[in-house]
Design a protein around this motif. Structure first.
Motif, PDB file in Angstrom:
ATOM      1  N   GLU A   1      12.832 -31.209 -39.347  1.00 13.57           N
ATOM      2  CA  GLU A   1      13.235 -32.094 -40.423  1.00 13.57           C
ATOM      3  C   GLU A   1      12.200 -32.181 -41.539  1.00 13.57           C
ATOM      4  N   GLN A   2      10.966 -31.786 -41.258  1.00 13.64           N
ATOM      5  CA  GLN A   2       9.911 -31.868 -42.272  1.00 13.64           C
ATOM      6  C   GLN A   2       9.718 -30.563 -43.029  1.00 13.64           C
ATOM      7  N   GLY A   3      10.464 -29.515 -42.637  1.00 14.13           N
ATOM      8  CA  GLY A   3      10.334 -28.271 -43.368  1.00 14.13           C
ATOM      9  C   GLY A   3      10.339 -27.033 -42.507  1.00 14.13           C
ATOM     10  N   LEU A   4      11.026 -27.075 -41.361  1.00 14.03           N
ATOM     11  CA  LEU A   4      11.166 -25.913 -40.468  1.00 14.03           C
ATOM     12  C   LEU A   4       9.812 -25.396 -39.970  1.00 14.03           C
ATOM     13  N   TYR A   5       8.872 -26.299 -39.742  1.00 10.73           N
ATOM     14  CA  TYR A   5       7.505 -25.894 -39.399  1.00 10.73           C
ATOM     15  C   TYR A   5       7.380 -25.294 -38.004  1.00 10.73           C
ATOM     16  N   GLY A   6       8.131 -25.812 -37.044  1.00 10.68           N
ATOM     17  CA  GLY A   6       8.048 -25.265 -35.692  1.00 10.68           C
ATOM     18  C   GLY A   6       8.486 -23.813 -35.648  1.00 10.68           C
ATOM     19  N   GLY A   7       9.582 -23.502 -36.325  1.00 12.06           N
ATOM     20  CA  GLY A   7      10.058 -22.129 -36.378  1.00 12.06           C
ATOM     21  C   GLY A   7       9.100 -21.215 -37.117  1.00 12.06           C
ATOM     22  N   LYS A   8       8.536 -21.715 -38.216  1.00  9.58           N
ATOM     23  CA  LYS A   8       7.558 -20.922 -38.955  1.00  9.58           C
ATOM     24  C   LYS A   8       6.363 -20.583 -38.078  1.00  9.58           C
ATOM     25  N   GLY A   9       5.884 -21.592 -37.344  1.00 14.85           N
ATOM     26  CA  GLY A   9       4.723 -21.373 -36.489  1.00 14.85           C
ATOM     27  C   GLY A   9       4.996 -20.397 -35.368  1.00 14.85           C
ATOM     28  N   LEU A  10       6.166 -20.518 -34.731  1.00 18.60           N
ATOM     29  CA  LEU A  10       6.476 -19.633 -33.609  1.00 18.60           C
ATOM     30  C   LEU A  10       6.763 -18.214 -34.095  1.00 18.60           C
ATOM     31  N   ALA A  11       7.440 -18.076 -35.229  1.00 24.36           N
ATOM     32  CA  ALA A  11       7.706 -16.742 -35.771  1.00 24.36           C
ATOM     33  C   ALA A  11       6.395 -16.038 -36.110  1.00 24.36           C
ATOM     34  N   ALA A  12       5.453 -16.781 -36.692  1.00 21.97           N
ATOM     35  CA  ALA A  12       4.143 -16.198 -37.002  1.00 21.97           C
ATOM     36  C   ALA A  12       3.397 -15.826 -35.725  1.00 21.97           C
ATOM     37  N   HIS A  13       3.500 -16.689 -34.713  1.00 20.91           N
ATOM     38  CA  HIS A  13       2.873 -16.422 -33.410  1.00 20.91           C
ATOM     39  C   HIS A  13       3.454 -15.151 -32.791  1.00 20.91           C
ATOM     40  N   ALA A  14       4.772 -14.995 -32.894  1.00 18.51           N
ATOM     41  CA  ALA A  14       5.430 -13.804 -32.350  1.00 18.51           C
ATOM     42  C   ALA A  14       4.920 -12.541 -33.039  1.00 18.51           C
ATOM     43  N   LYS A  15       4.752 -12.611 -34.348  1.00 19.73           N
ATOM     44  CA  LYS A  15       4.213 -11.469 -35.097  1.00 19.73           C
ATOM     45  C   LYS A  15       2.793 -11.146 -34.644  1.00 19.73           C
ATOM     46  N   GLU A  16       1.972 -12.190 -34.515  1.00 23.95           N
ATOM     47  CA  GLU A  16       0.574 -11.992 -34.114  1.00 23.95           C
ATOM     48  C   GLU A  16       0.461 -11.375 -32.723  1.00 23.95           C
ATOM     49  N   GLN A  17       1.357 -11.791 -31.821  1.00 18.28           N
ATOM     50  CA  GLN A  17       1.314 -11.318 -30.439  1.00 18.28           C
ATOM     51  C   GLN A  17       2.040  -9.992 -30.244  1.00 18.28           C
ATOM     52  N   GLY A  18       2.697  -9.512 -31.287  1.00 16.65           N
ATOM     53  CA  GLY A  18       3.421  -8.252 -31.180  1.00 16.65           C
ATOM     54  C   GLY A  18       4.677  -8.333 -30.343  1.00 16.65           C
ATOM     55  N   TRP A  19       5.312  -9.507 -30.308  1.00 20.39           N
ATOM     56  CA  TRP A  19       6.561  -9.647 -29.570  1.00 20.39           C
ATOM     57  C   TRP A  19       7.655  -8.822 -30.239  1.00 20.39           C
ATOM     58  N   GLU A  20       8.517  -8.244 -29.418  1.00 21.88           N
ATOM     59  CA  GLU A  20       9.726  -7.595 -29.913  1.00 21.88           C
ATOM     60  C   GLU A  20      10.872  -8.571 -29.707  1.00 21.88           C
ATOM     61  N   ILE A  21      11.295  -9.188 -30.769  1.00 23.94           N
ATOM     62  CA  ILE A  21      12.334 -10.215 -30.679  1.00 23.94           C
ATOM     63  C   ILE A  21      13.705  -9.591 -30.921  1.00 23.94           C
ATOM     64  N   ILE A  22      14.561  -9.678 -29.919  1.00 23.87           N
ATOM     65  CA  ILE A  22      15.933  -9.189 -30.041  1.00 23.87           C
ATOM     66  C   ILE A  22      16.712 -10.107 -30.977  1.00 23.87           C
TER      67      ILE A  22
END
Length: 443
Positions: A182-203
Motif C-alpha cells: 500500500e505504500q508503493g509496492l516495496y515488498g515486491g521491489k525488494g524481493l525482485a531485486a533480491h531474486a536478481k542478486e541471487q541469480g534466481w530463475e523465476i518461472i
C-alpha cells in the motif's frame, strides 16, 4: 515401433496421465475454507497491519502479523519433515522515499520455499500481501483489519503452502507474504531485486490481491468469476524485439500473457465450474499490485483476484455514512470463494512445478508456403513437445498437436499468416511448461 509395443507405450502414458489428474483433484479437495477463515480472522485481529505500524507488540501491528505468518509457515514445515525453508527478507526504505513513507521503515517479507528436487534454483511464486490501510494511506494507528485486502490473499498463500507441502516437485515453489504494497509496492521491489542478486530463475509469480469478495459495488454477485490480469509484453524488451514484433506479431504474447493463458487453460480443464476472465492489462485502471515489480524486472507475473470489487470495503475508515457501512471487515469475506481461488493457485503452482522448463529458443518458418514450420531447443526432462496455435484474434490457445520427442516439426496445411503459434515442453506425467511464442525466424 511394433504395434504391440506402441499399444503398451500408449497405455502407460494414459495411466501416468490418469495419476497426474488424480493428484490435481486431490489438491483441489485438500484446500480448506475453514483454515482460510481462521487465518483471515487472525490477521484481521492484529488491528492494523499498516507497513509503518507497531513492530514490537505481540498482538497488534505488522510486526506481530509477520511473526505469526512466519510461525504458520514453520508449523507447516514441521508437519512435512522440515520441507520448507522459512525466512525473512527485508529492505530499509528511508523516510521521504515517497509521500507515503513518513518514517524510516524496514519492509519485511516472509518467505517459505519448497525446494525443487531437480531444478532447485527455478521458482514459481505465490504471493499475498501482509499490509493493510484505511482511507488515509499515512494513518498507521487506526484500525485497518484488511480482511479481504489482503488477508484473503495472504491466507490463501498460507493454505496453498499447507496443501502443497505434502508433495515433491522438480521445480521450487516460493510462498511469500509481501509487505509495503500500500505504500508503493516495496515488498515486491525488494524481493525482485533480491531474486536478481541471487541469480534466481523465476518461472513466474501468481500475485493474489483480494480473493474473497463476491458482491460487487455494481450489484453483481458471483462466486465463480475471477480475473487474471497480465501485461502484453515485458517492459524490458529491446528495441530490436519491438521492431520484430511489428512484422512477426506477438503484441499480446509476452511471458506474462502466456502465464495467464496457462492458468486459464488449467482452470478450464480441472475446475470447469469456475469462470476465469483474461484481462488484457497490467492491472486495474490506474492501480497497481505486487506482480508489477517482477514485471518491471523482466519476470513473468500475473494478478489473480475477484471479479467484482466493492469499493466501500477497500481502503476505508470503519464507519457508517448515509446508511452505508464502510470498512474491510471479516463479514464481507466469502471463504468458500477464497477456497476456490486458493485451489486455482495451488493446481497451477503444482502443474508448473511438476513440468519441465520451457524451450529457450523457438524458431518459426513457412513464409509464402502452405505449411508452418518449427524448430526449438531441446529441454532436459521433456518426453515430447506440443505445438499450439490460435486465430490471430483469439485470446486463448485453441488448437494443439503433440508431436513427440523431436525438435522440429511441420504443420502441413496450416498457413503461417492466419494464426499465432507457440511451443510447450511436456513431462513424463503429462504436465506442460508455459507456451513459448516464437523468438526466432528460419527459412
Amino acid at each position: 515401433m511394433k504395434k504391440g509395443l506402441f499399444f503398451w507405450a500408449f497405455l502407460g502414458c494414459a495411466i501416468v496421465g490418469a495419476q497426474s489428474n488424480a493428484r490435481i483433484y486431490e489438491i483441489i479437495d485438500a484446500v480448506s475454507a475453514e483454515r482460510i477463515e481462521s487465518d483471515v480472522a487472525t490477521l484481521a485481529n492484529f488491528g492494523t497491519r499498516h507497513t509503518l505500524s507497531d513492530t514490537v507488540s505481540q498482538t497488534r501491528g505488522i510486526g506481530a502479523a509477520r511473526r505469526w505468518i512466519k510461525s504458520e509457515f514453520e508449523k507447516t514445515s514441521i508437519d512435512c519433515g522440515s520441507c520448507l525453508e522459512v525466512s525473512f527478507q527485508k529492505n530499509l526504505v528511508p523516510k521521504g522515499d515517497n509521500d507515503r513513507i513518513v518514517n524510516d521503515v524496514w519492509v519485511v517479507n516472509v518467505l517459505a520455499v519448497k525446494r525443487g528436487t531437480k531444478y532447485p534454483n527455478r521458482y514459481i511464486i505465490m504471493s499475498g500481501d501482509i499490509d493493510s490501510r484505511v482511507s488515509d494511506p499515512n494513518n498507521f494507528t487506526s484500525d485497518a483489519p484488511g480482511a479481504n485486502d489482503n488477508a484473503s490473499g495472504m491466507a490463501g498463500t498460507l493454505e496453498a503452502a499447507r496443501v502443497l507441502s505434502k508433495y515433491d516437485f522438480e521445480n521450487s515453489i516460493l510462498f511469500v507474504g509481501l509487505s509495503g504494497e500500500e505504500q508503493g509496492l516495496y515488498g515486491g521491489k525488494g524481493l525482485a531485486a533480491h531474486a536478481k542478486e541471487q541469480g534466481w530463475e523465476i518461472i513466474g509469480i501468481l500475485n493474489n490481491d483480494m480473493i474473497g469478495n463476491i458482491t460487487g459495488v455494481d450489484g453483481v454477485v458471483s462466486n465463480v468469476d475471477f480475473r487474471i490480469f497480465s501485461e502484453p509484453v515485458p517492459p524490458t524488451e529491446t528495441e530490436r524485439e519491438r521492431r520484430s514484433r511489428r512484422f512477426y506479431g506477438g503484441e499480446v504474447d509476452g511471458i506474462s500473457r502466456q502465464l495467464a493463458r496457462y492458468v486459464h487453460k488449467n482452470v478450464r480443464r480441472y475446475m470447469p465450474e469456475m469462470n476465469p476472465m483474461l484481462i488484457y492489462r497490467l492491472d486495474r485502471f490506474g492501480r497497481g499490485g505486487h506482480h508489477r515489480p517482477f514485471n518491471d524486472a523482466g519476470f513473468a507475473g500475473i494478478r489473480i483476484m475477484e471479479a467484482h470489487e466493492n469499493y466501500t470495503q477497500q481502503h476505508q475508515d470503519i464507519r457508517t455514512e448515509n446508511g452505508i457501512a464502510y470498512g474491510d471487515v471479516l463479514e464481507h469475506v466469502d471463504f468458500e470463494y477464497a477456497k476456490k481461488l486458493t485451489a486455482v493457485n495451488a493446481i497451477n503452482l503444482a502443474s508448473i512445478a511438476w513440468a519441465p522448463p520451457s524451450p529457450v529458443e523457438v524458431k518459426i518458418g513457412g513464409i509464402v508456403e502452405p505449411s508452418a514450420k518449427f524448430q526449438w531447443s531441446a529441454v532436459a526432462g521433456a518426453i515430447g513437445y506440443k505445438i499450439y496455435w490460435r486465430d490471430t484474434t483469439s485470446p486463448t490457445w485453441d488448437h494443439s498437436r503433440y508431436v513427440g520427442d523431436v525438435t522440429e516439426y511441420t504443420l502441413n496445411g496450416i498457413v503461417i499468416d492466419n494464426y499465432f503459434f507457440g511451443v510447450a515442453a511436456v513431462g513424463k506425467d503429462g504436465f506442460e511448461s508455459p507456451v513459448v511464442f516464437p523468438n526466432g525466424i528460419f527459412r
